[in-house]
Design an enzyme around this catalytic site. Structure first.
Site, short mmCIF file in Angstrom:
data_model
loop_
_atom_site.label_atom_id
_atom_site.label_comp_id
_atom_site.label_asym_id
_atom_site.label_seq_id
_atom_site.Cartn_x
_atom_site.Cartn_y
_atom_site.Cartn_z
N ASP A 60 0.85 -1.19 0.00
CA ASP A 60 0.00 0.00 0.00
C ASP A 60 0.89 1.24 0.00
O ASP A 60 1.86 1.33 0.75
CB ASP A 60 -0.89 0.01 1.25
CG ASP A 60 -1.63 1.32 1.42
OD1 ASP A 60 -2.65 1.51 0.73
OD2 ASP A 60 -1.17 2.17 2.21
N TYR A 65 2.42 10.20 0.87
CA TYR A 65 3.48 9.70 1.74
C TYR A 65 4.84 10.21 1.27
O TYR A 65 5.39 9.75 0.27
CB TYR A 65 3.49 8.18 1.78
CG TYR A 65 2.19 7.56 2.24
CD1 TYR A 65 1.32 8.24 3.11
CD2 TYR A 65 1.82 6.29 1.83
CE1 TYR A 65 0.14 7.68 3.53
CE2 TYR A 65 0.63 5.70 2.26
CZ TYR A 65 -0.21 6.41 3.11
OH TYR A 65 -1.39 5.85 3.53
N LYS A 91 -3.42 5.69 -4.06
CA LYS A 91 -4.56 6.52 -3.68
C LYS A 91 -4.71 7.74 -4.58
O LYS A 91 -3.75 8.18 -5.21
CB LYS A 91 -4.40 6.95 -2.21
CG LYS A 91 -4.25 5.73 -1.28
CD LYS A 91 -4.09 6.12 0.17
CE LYS A 91 -3.93 4.89 1.03
NZ LYS A 91 -2.59 4.27 0.91
N VAL A 246 -2.22 0.17 12.57
CA VAL A 246 -2.64 -0.86 13.51
C VAL A 246 -1.98 -0.69 14.88
O VAL A 246 -2.53 -1.11 15.90
CB VAL A 246 -2.36 -2.26 12.93
CG1 VAL A 246 -0.88 -2.53 12.83
CG2 VAL A 246 -3.06 -3.35 13.72
N PHE A 247 -0.81 -0.03 14.91
CA PHE A 247 -0.14 0.25 16.18
C PHE A 247 -0.49 1.63 16.72
O PHE A 247 0.20 2.15 17.60
CB PHE A 247 1.38 0.12 16.01
CG PHE A 247 1.84 -1.25 15.60
CD1 PHE A 247 1.49 -2.37 16.34
CD2 PHE A 247 2.61 -1.43 14.47
CE1 PHE A 247 1.91 -3.64 15.97
CE2 PHE A 247 3.03 -2.69 14.08
CZ PHE A 247 2.68 -3.80 14.82
N GLY A 250 2.22 4.10 16.72
CA GLY A 250 3.46 3.83 17.43
C GLY A 250 3.31 3.21 18.80
O GLY A 250 4.03 2.28 19.17
N ILE A 251 2.39 3.71 19.60
CA ILE A 251 2.34 3.33 21.01
C ILE A 251 2.13 1.84 21.21
O ILE A 251 2.70 1.22 22.13
CB ILE A 251 1.26 4.15 21.75
CG1 ILE A 251 1.39 3.95 23.27
CG2 ILE A 251 -0.14 3.82 21.24
CD1 ILE A 251 0.53 4.89 24.08
#
Length: 322
Positions: A60, A65, A91, A246-247, A250-251
């Site tokens: 992706d 980006y 995109k 999904v994270f 970061g945390i």
């Protein structure tokens, strides 16, 4: 869930009513845009190579980006591989061009962003320009899916701006252009990438042609607001979900400390406390926090894939282990 969980990262799921299949674990290209640190081209290609050689074949990316850098990097690698060996999503919604004054141009979002000026454009002509520019940056003449990017309040702030973008998508032909590309076989699936679940009913109110929504943030171990009504709507319309961030930026990758980020900002105390409580439970069961975060969304039948970002080879290997 435990450390010996039998989730197959390469198991395939069909997106919505399309003929595009994606694996449970994909590769998110946002970090290859150098959001917080600048990495070498060698490190970037080494990261993509590790993903590909380890069996990850869904990639992706987006023009946003790194202000087109991620597309350049991913394309440089993938165009050397057999085209039928991978699936690629990029995109539309942003168009990039030369700044009016290159000497004074400055952007603050991307540590290593390239020197190009963006404008949002969700019209037919805007999508066509974005699509053709992406193909040339990638060095490929096809992508497998296109995602309408960031049509939400995070980037467009108020009702007037959001409705203007929705009007471009409808009145100015953006959605029709996407439907035509799919009908002609140029792409296999149509999606929308959003940061806020409240956009899902807005998008479905006007358009019913989505194969998937790509969610960044609203469905993680720390936030399940997508369950309130968005997922129910998606199930009704046979729309799949791909999970980005999904994270939680970061945390949830751990270890948790005062510098941890949540939603791309320094984590507030309440978020730190909640994340630490989850981490404590994970430690009790000898499960890495990152593994729990990565596997959690896949427990929902609507979620077809998670696409964590990586900018170094060992992170790819850790994600596969998790």
């Amino acid at each position: 869930m435990n450390s010996r969980s039998q989730i197959d990262p390469f198991s395939l799921t069909t997106l919505g009513d399309s003929n595009m299949k994606v694996p449970a674990l994909g590769f998110g290209g946002g970090t290859l845009g150098d959001p917080n640190e600048i990495i070498s081209e060698q490190q970037a290609y080494g990261t993509i190579d590790t993903a590909y050689e380890k069996g990850i074949r869904f990639f992706d990316t987006a023009p946003w980006y790194g202000l087109t850098k991620s597309e350049h990097r991913i394309g440089q690698y993938l165009r050397q591989k057999p085209r039928d060996s991978f699936s690629l999503n990029t995109k539309v919604g942003r168009v990039f061009s030369r700044p009016d004054n290159p000497e004074t141009f400055h952007q603050e979002r991307w540590a290593g962003g390239l020197p190009f000026q963006l404008r949002f454009d969700y019209s037919r002509s805007g999508f066509q320009r974005s699509y053709e520019d992406s193909l040339q940056r990638l060095g490929l003449n096809t992508v497998d899916s296109l995602t309408v990017h960031d049509l939400d309040y995070k980037f467009h702030h108020d009702d007037e701006s959001v409705n203007h973008c929705l009007d471009q998508l409808s009145r100015d032909g953006g959605i029709d252009w996407l439907i035509e590309r799919k009908a002609r076989g140029e792409i296999k699936a149509i999606g929308a990438g959003v940061n806020q679940t409240l956009m899902i009913p807005k998008l479905l109110e006007r358009f019913e042609d989505w194969d998937f929504f790509l969610l960044a943030m609203p469905y993680t171990l720390l936030d399940q607001t997508a369950l309130d009504d968005a997922f129910e709507l998606c199930q009704k319309h046979r729309i799949s979900i791909i999970i980005g961030a999904v994270f939680a930026s970061g945390i949830l990758a751990g270890p948790i400390n005062s510098d941890s980020t949540y939603a791309y900002q320094p984590a507030e105390q309440s978020i730190l406390e909640k994340a630490r409580a989850i981490e404590t439970i994970c430690l009790k069961h000898e499960v890495p926090l990152g593994a729990a975060a990565l596997q959690f969304p896949l427990g929902h039948p609507l979620v077809a894939s998670v696409i964590p970002g990586s900018n170094q080879p060992d992170i790819v290997e850790i994600n596969l282990e998790w």
